[in-house]
Scaffold this motif. Structure first.
Motif, PDB file in Angstrom:
ATOM      1  N   SER A  76       0.911  -1.285  -0.037  1.00  0.00           N
ATOM      2  CA  SER A  76       0.074   0.127  -0.119  1.00  0.00           C
ATOM      3  C   SER A  76       0.695   1.136  -0.137  1.00  0.00           C
ATOM      4  CB  SER A  76      -0.796   0.099   1.250  1.00  0.00           C
ATOM      5  OG  SER A  76      -0.067   0.136   2.559  1.00  0.00           O
ATOM      6  N   ALA A  77       2.027   1.162   0.701  1.00  0.00           N
ATOM      7  CA  ALA A  77       2.905   2.338   0.749  1.00  0.00           C
ATOM      8  C   ALA A  77       3.739   2.508  -0.663  1.00  0.00           C
ATOM      9  CB  ALA A  77       3.964   2.123   1.745  1.00  0.00           C
ATOM     10  N   GLN A  78       3.802   1.440  -1.454  1.00  0.00           N
ATOM     11  CA  GLN A  78       4.405   1.655  -2.815  1.00  0.00           C
ATOM     12  C   GLN A  78       3.775   2.871  -3.671  1.00  0.00           C
ATOM     13  OE1 GLN A  78       4.459  -1.746  -4.925  1.00  0.00           O
ATOM     14  NE2 GLN A  78       5.924  -1.257  -6.524  1.00  0.00           N
ATOM     15  N   GLY A  79       4.747   3.538  -4.178  1.00  0.00           N
ATOM     16  CA  GLY A  79       4.231   4.877  -4.919  1.00  0.00           C
ATOM     17  C   GLY A  79       4.287   4.513  -6.281  1.00  0.00           C
ATOM     18  N   LEU A  80       3.882   5.660  -6.930  1.00  0.00           N
ATOM     19  CA  LEU A  80       3.869   5.567  -8.352  1.00  0.00           C
ATOM     20  C   LEU A  80       5.291   5.695  -9.071  1.00  0.00           C
ATOM     21  CD1 LEU A  80       1.733   5.719 -11.002  1.00  0.00           C
ATOM     22  CD2 LEU A  80       2.065   8.134 -10.794  1.00  0.00           C
ATOM     23  N   SER A  81       5.766   4.834  -9.946  1.00  0.00           N
ATOM     24  CA  SER A  81       7.006   4.884 -10.562  1.00  0.00           C
ATOM     25  C   SER A  81       6.698   5.742 -11.971  1.00  0.00           C
ATOM     26  CB  SER A  81       7.552   3.423 -10.813  1.00  0.00           C
ATOM     27  OG  SER A  81       6.604   2.814 -11.626  1.00  0.00           O
ATOM     28  N   LEU A  82       8.002   5.905 -12.495  1.00  0.00           N
ATOM     29  CA  LEU A  82       7.950   6.641 -13.839  1.00  0.00           C
ATOM     30  C   LEU A  82       7.367   5.960 -14.847  1.00  0.00           C
ATOM     31  CD1 LEU A  82       8.557   9.193 -15.497  1.00  0.00           C
ATOM     32  CD2 LEU A  82      10.982   8.358 -15.616  1.00  0.00           C
ATOM     33  N   ASP A  83       7.756   4.513 -14.922  1.00  0.00           N
ATOM     34  CA  ASP A  83       7.286   3.671 -16.074  1.00  0.00           C
ATOM     35  C   ASP A  83       5.624   3.446 -15.870  1.00  0.00           C
ATOM     36  OD1 ASP A  83       9.585   3.136 -16.893  1.00  0.00           O
ATOM     37  OD2 ASP A  83      10.127   1.392 -15.846  1.00  0.00           O
ATOM     38  N   GLU A  84       5.087   3.501 -14.608  1.00  0.00           N
ATOM     39  CA  GLU A  84       3.740   3.306 -14.464  1.00  0.00           C
ATOM     40  C   GLU A  84       3.132   4.547 -14.749  1.00  0.00           C
ATOM     41  OE1 GLU A  84       0.267   1.940 -13.317  1.00  0.00           O
ATOM     42  OE2 GLU A  84       1.854   0.878 -14.034  1.00  0.00           O
ATOM     43  N   ALA A  85       3.706   5.876 -14.313  1.00  0.00           N
ATOM     44  CA  ALA A  85       3.185   7.109 -14.860  1.00  0.00           C
ATOM     45  C   ALA A  85       2.886   7.317 -16.319  1.00  0.00           C
ATOM     46  CB  ALA A  85       4.042   8.204 -14.160  1.00  0.00           C
ATOM     47  N   LEU A  86       4.049   6.926 -16.896  1.00  0.00           N
ATOM     48  CA  LEU A  86       4.014   6.870 -18.505  1.00  0.00           C
ATOM     49  C   LEU A  86       3.014   5.820 -19.016  1.00  0.00           C
ATOM     50  CD1 LEU A  86       8.056   6.576 -19.101  1.00  0.00           C
ATOM     51  CD2 LEU A  86       6.395   8.751 -19.679  1.00  0.00           C
ATOM     52  N   ARG A  87       2.750   4.896 -18.511  1.00  0.00           N
ATOM     53  CA  ARG A  87       1.653   3.987 -19.076  1.00  0.00           C
ATOM     54  C   ARG A  87       0.218   4.665 -18.801  1.00  0.00           C
ATOM     55  NH1 ARG A  87      -2.082   0.506 -17.505  1.00  0.00           N
ATOM     56  NH2 ARG A  87      -1.751   1.344 -15.332  1.00  0.00           N
ATOM     57  N   GLN A  88       0.051   5.024 -17.537  1.00  0.00           N
ATOM     58  CA  GLN A  88      -1.069   5.633 -17.448  1.00  0.00           C
ATOM     59  C   GLN A  88      -1.423   7.041 -18.235  1.00  0.00           C
ATOM     60  OE1 GLN A  88      -1.876   6.566 -13.158  1.00  0.00           O
ATOM     61  NE2 GLN A  88      -1.134   4.669 -12.426  1.00  0.00           N
ATOM     62  N   ALA A  89      -0.499   7.777 -18.468  1.00  0.00           N
ATOM     63  CA  ALA A  89      -0.619   8.912 -19.290  1.00  0.00           C
ATOM     64  C   ALA A  89      -0.888   8.367 -20.623  1.00  0.00           C
ATOM     65  CB  ALA A  89       0.643   9.651 -19.262  1.00  0.00           C
ATOM     66  N   ALA A 101      -2.502   5.738 -21.695  1.00  0.00           N
ATOM     67  CA  ALA A 101      -3.707   5.285 -21.687  1.00  0.00           C
ATOM     68  C   ALA A 101      -4.648   6.308 -21.395  1.00  0.00           C
ATOM     69  CB  ALA A 101      -3.986   4.272 -20.527  1.00  0.00           C
ATOM     70  N   ASN A 102      -4.580   7.488 -20.857  1.00  0.00           N
ATOM     71  CA  ASN A 102      -5.762   8.368 -20.500  1.00  0.00           C
ATOM     72  C   ASN A 102      -5.470   9.612 -21.445  1.00  0.00           C
ATOM     73  OD1 ASN A 102      -6.456   6.510 -18.497  1.00  0.00           O
ATOM     74  ND2 ASN A 102      -5.149   7.607 -16.847  1.00  0.00           N
ATOM     75  N   ASN A 145       6.002  11.247 -28.057  1.00  0.00           N
ATOM     76  CA  ASN A 145       7.442  11.723 -27.554  1.00  0.00           C
ATOM     77  C   ASN A 145       7.124  12.935 -26.736  1.00  0.00           C
ATOM     78  OD1 ASN A 145       8.742   9.878 -29.046  1.00  0.00           O
ATOM     79  ND2 ASN A 145       9.469  11.004 -30.752  1.00  0.00           N
ATOM     80  N   GLU A 146       6.021  13.621 -27.388  1.00  0.00           N
ATOM     81  CA  GLU A 146       5.707  14.802 -26.829  1.00  0.00           C
ATOM     82  C   GLU A 146       5.061  14.568 -25.192  1.00  0.00           C
ATOM     83  OE1 GLU A 146       5.371  19.039 -26.313  1.00  0.00           O
ATOM     84  OE2 GLU A 146       6.059  17.923 -27.897  1.00  0.00           O
ATOM     85  N   LEU A 147       4.214  13.681 -25.211  1.00  0.00           N
ATOM     86  CA  LEU A 147       3.597  13.159 -23.922  1.00  0.00           C
ATOM     87  C   LEU A 147       4.486  12.514 -23.100  1.00  0.00           C
ATOM     88  CD1 LEU A 147       0.996  12.567 -22.363  1.00  0.00           C
ATOM     89  CD2 LEU A 147       0.894  10.274 -23.528  1.00  0.00           C
ATOM     90  N   ARG A 192       0.082  19.530 -11.471  1.00  0.00           N
ATOM     91  CA  ARG A 192       0.343  19.325 -12.771  1.00  0.00           C
ATOM     92  C   ARG A 192       0.558  17.916 -13.347  1.00  0.00           C
ATOM     93  NH1 ARG A 192       3.608  23.918 -11.479  1.00  0.00           N
ATOM     94  NH2 ARG A 192       5.450  22.809 -11.538  1.00  0.00           N
ATOM     95  N   LEU A 193       1.268  17.338 -12.571  1.00  0.00           N
ATOM     96  CA  LEU A 193       1.440  15.407 -12.829  1.00  0.00           C
ATOM     97  C   LEU A 193       0.168  15.029 -12.955  1.00  0.00           C
ATOM     98  CD1 LEU A 193       3.263  13.354 -13.403  1.00  0.00           C
ATOM     99  CD2 LEU A 193       3.491  12.942 -10.754  1.00  0.00           C
ATOM    100  N   GLN A 194      -0.675  15.440 -11.974  1.00  0.00           N
ATOM    101  CA  GLN A 194      -2.057  14.704 -12.047  1.00  0.00           C
ATOM    102  C   GLN A 194      -2.680  15.062 -13.391  1.00  0.00           C
ATOM    103  OE1 GLN A 194      -3.702  16.146  -8.396  1.00  0.00           O
ATOM    104  NE2 GLN A 194      -3.473  14.332  -7.386  1.00  0.00           N
ATOM    105  N   ALA A 195      -2.605  16.217 -13.708  1.00  0.00           N
ATOM    106  CA  ALA A 195      -3.375  16.583 -15.018  1.00  0.00           C
ATOM    107  C   ALA A 195      -2.842  15.830 -16.117  1.00  0.00           C
ATOM    108  CB  ALA A 195      -3.226  18.056 -15.320  1.00  0.00           C
ATOM    109  N   THR A 196      -1.335  15.808 -16.158  1.00  0.00           N
ATOM    110  CA  THR A 196      -0.519  15.070 -17.171  1.00  0.00           C
ATOM    111  C   THR A 196      -0.871  13.700 -17.559  1.00  0.00           C
ATOM    112  OG1 THR A 196       1.101  16.942 -17.059  1.00  0.00           O
ATOM    113  CG2 THR A 196       1.490  14.649 -18.308  1.00  0.00           C
TER     114      THR A 196
END
Length: 420
Positions: A33-46, A48-49, A129-131, A207-211
């Motif tokens: 539960s304490a594990q945070g959001l990694s960069l790879d996961e952030a890229l995947r979510q971005a 997808a959304n 690339n931009e995203l 800003r990260l949430q919006a991205t």
């Protein structure tokens, strides 16, 4: 009495054992539960959304529709006419006419549409690339903002320690009250800086949430802002510049405009219309066949205006392609210079500046508490450390910005860095 104490001890041991067992069982869940959001996961979510990527994908479908339409031939035309509307002497005609495109119009349309398809595919790559660059920038901005908060909190503790030491020396009558005032001023300045850092952290997370397309979702990040990729070789970047999505789009824009010019030139040649039909004369009670050919005479309109405009647009696209290449080379060169300088600064901060500044603060504080140094020496040492920490974060931000710019142009630079 001893029996009661033994019973209490046994109950305590059992309770402690159960507590330790519960912690051991819950530890994996707590860690997950304490594990945070990694960069790879952030890229995947971005990815997808992202509505931008969705729009770029739809542009590919739009281009496919344009290619399909470009290959179609004109529809035939069915006509019916009547001469002399009197029932006994009327003449009715039925004809079907088929336009035949001459001069290679259909081929020119197909070529232009295919260029549009290629541009749509490359535009999707450029959007990815931009995203990717936007996510990396927002992610590391948040990490650096959190790091700045932590370093400012350490500086606040440092300033409090200095203020406490000054207060004790003032109360003991060993230094002037002015020393305490200076310490409190520095403490207030660091407190203001901490509030500013906390506000910047909240803005960076927003800003990260919006991205990521997840506004309102609490974020806990997992990453180290000091771990940056190795800068790629500049020669490797130049050799791959023509393969970047930005340059390919610029070249495809030239190809599109040249294809558009070729299409406009085909419009100078008029199309031929072939018609066949039948005519019936009620008065003569006779039916005759009709065959016809028609073609516009290009006497005044030879599409010369559109050809001239298309020619200028092709020249304009070539100029823009050359400007794009010049701007890219300048931007990449500046980014690489800034990146290399920032990496050298980071290494210097880690190896020399920060350890020395921290050691100077500790020595000055201990010396002040022992009455060997003036409080001005403590303040100078603290300011030096606080400034060094701020500059360290700035150097990390500068290196990150350079990395992001190169990513924006080249995409994932892992392979480029490996080739250095």
């Amino acid at each position: 009495m001893f029996a009661e104490k033994g019973a209490v001890a046994n109950r305590y041991r059992k309770l402690l054992s159960r507590s330790l067992l519960s912690l051991w069982i819950l530890a994996p869940a707590m860690s997950a539960s304490a594990q945070g959001l990694s960069l790879d996961e952030a890229l995947r979510q971005a990815e997808a959304n992202s509505p931008t990527l969705s729009a770029a994908n739809r542009q590919i479908g739009i281009a496919q529709g344009g290619r399909q339409q470009a290959g179609l031939i004109p529809n035939p035309e069915l006509s019916w006419s009547m001469e002399d509307t009197r029932s006994q002497s009327s003449i009715t005609s039925v004809q079907i006419a088929q336009p035949i495109e001459l001069g290679g119009k259909r081929g020119a349309r197909i070529d232009l549409a295919e260029k549009g398809q290629s541009a749509a595919n490359v535009e999707l790559e450029r959007s990815k690339n931009e995203l990717r660059a936007n996510v990396i920038q927002a992610f590391y901005d948040s990490l650096l903002a959190d790091m700045r908060v932590q370093l400012t909190q350490q500086s606040l503790q440092l300033a409090k320690r200095g203020a406490d030491g000054a207060r004790a020396r003032v109360e003991a009558g060993k230094v002037s009250p002015v020393e305490l005032t200076r310490a409190q001023v520095q403490l207030s300045e660091v407190d203001v800086e901490l509030r500013r850092a906390q506000r910047d952290k909240a803005n960076a997370l927003a800003r990260l949430q919006a991205t990521l397309g997840q506004e309102g979702t609490p974020l806990s990040l997992e990453g180290d802002p000091t771990r940056l990729p190795k800068p790629p070789a500049v020669n490797g970047l130049w050799s791959r510049l023509d393969d970047t999505a930005v340059m390919r789009i610029a070249r495809l824009s030239v190809d599109e405009q040249e294809a558009s010019l070729a299409l406009e030139k085909t419009q100078r040649i008029p199309d031929l219309t072939v018609s066949v039909g039948s005519q019936y004369d009620k008065g003569l009670r006779q039916r005759v066949n009709l065959v016809g050919l028609s073609m516009p005479i290009p006497l005044f309109n030879r599409n010369q205006g559109n050809i001239l405009s298309a020619s200028y647009r092709a020249d304009q696209a070539r100029d823009l392609r050359n400007a794009t290449e010049l701007n890219l080379r300048s931007d990449v060169q500046q980014a690489m210079d800034q990146w290399l300088v920032a990496m050298d600064e980071i290494e210097m901060f880690n190896s020399t500046i920060l350890p020395s500044a921290k050691s100077a603060v500790d020595s000055a504080t201990r010396g002040f508490e022992m009455g060997k140094f003036a409080f001005l020496d403590v303040l100078d040492a603290q300011r030096t450390l606080i400034t060094a920490r701020s500059n360290y974060v700035n150097a990390l931000a500068s290196a990150t910005a350079s990395w992001v710019l190169v990513e924006r142009v080249y995409g994932d630079i892992t392979a480029l860095a490996a080739s250095r």
